[in-house]
Design a protein around this motif. Structure first.
Motif, PDB file in Angstrom:
ATOM      1  N   GLU A  83       1.113  35.764 -15.772  1.00  0.00           N
ATOM      2  CA  GLU A  83       1.936  34.763 -15.092  1.00  0.00           C
ATOM      3  C   GLU A  83       1.181  33.455 -14.905  1.00  0.00           C
ATOM      4  O   GLU A  83       1.729  32.363 -15.111  1.00  0.00           O
ATOM      5  N   SER A 119      12.204  37.480 -15.324  1.00  0.00           N
ATOM      6  CA  SER A 119      10.804  37.088 -15.184  1.00  0.00           C
ATOM      7  C   SER A 119      10.408  37.003 -13.725  1.00  0.00           C
ATOM      8  O   SER A 119      11.259  36.909 -12.831  1.00  0.00           O
ATOM      9  N   ILE A 123       7.024  32.530 -13.058  1.00  0.00           N
ATOM     10  CA  ILE A 123       7.534  32.151 -14.373  1.00  0.00           C
ATOM     11  C   ILE A 123       8.829  31.370 -14.229  1.00  0.00           C
ATOM     12  O   ILE A 123       9.034  30.329 -14.869  1.00  0.00           O
TER      13      ILE A 123
END
Length: 225
Positions: A83, A119, A123
């Protein structure tokens, strides 16, 4: 393509956008983050196809790759590193064709818009910031906000509850089979965006250009049958 449900449809009152592969061409950066972070942990994933995990949330990616991971590698550390790498390279992201223009056009018409993503929150925020759309999206649902990601219906069901709108009045725009199944199971009207290919068995409508969404709001509100 329609669901085959007869009767008068309610007008579409909101659009629920998928983000990765729909609004933003993020798959290349996702893949690079996966490969480069895994390499830093001693795992060579260079053999993976670029689209190996298209639409798949990272918990399932970890499960699929677990046998290749070294003993002792912590899943949470691996995920956080991916991430962070992605967010740090957010400036490399590019919008899908006509994505930004379409979101702006719908906002100008007063159409409520949200994002529903598989996500993580970091993100999602990086994507919306890169696109410059944060101020136009009412809220976003990330994988961190739900107990089960797509293809489970929960992310889209949660979005509809927060909107306070019946699912049949929300148009979901998706590019992956995983997302299409999630939106369909939650009862939304579903548009499959096929710019990069996909599966349409769970779609009510098929579009090849995001600018078609504006016209689709009218078409999607017509009676099905």
């Amino acid at each position: 393509m329609t669901s085959g449900i007869p009767g008068k449809a309610k007008a579409i009152a909101a659009v629920a956008w998928d983000i990765d592969g729909t609004l933003v061409d993020s798959e290349p950066l996702h893949h690079r983050a996966l490969v480069e972070v895994s390499r830093s942990h001693g795992v060579d994933l260079s053999d993976l196809p670029d689209q190996a995990f298209r639409g798949v949330h990272m918990a399932d990616v970890w499960s699929a790759l677990l046998r290749r991971m070294p003993a002792g590698l912590d899943e949470r550390m691996w995920l956080k590193d991916i991430e962070t790498h992605y967010a740090m390279h957010g400036h490399e992201l590019r919008a899908m064709p006509h994505a930004v223009e379409t979101v702006n056009a719908l906002a100008a018409r007063g159409i409520r818009q949200v994002c529903v993503s598989n996500s993580a929150r970091m993100i999602v925020d990086a994507n919306l910031e890169a696109l410059g759309l944060t101020g136009l999206i009412e809220f976003s649902i990330s994988l961190d906000d739900v107990s089960a990601g797509k293809p489970d219906p929960l992310p889209y069901a949660m979005a509809c509850r927060r909107l306070g709108i019946d699912a049949c009045q929300v148009l979901a725009v998706e590019d992956s089979a995983t997302g299409l199944r999630s939106a369909r199971a939650a009862g939304l009207v579903v548009a499959a965006y096929l710019d990069l290919g996909g599966h349409v068995e769970d779609a009510d409508h098929i579009i090849t250009d995001l600018s078609d969404v504006a016209g689709l709001l009218i078409k999607a509100s017509k009676p099905r049958g």
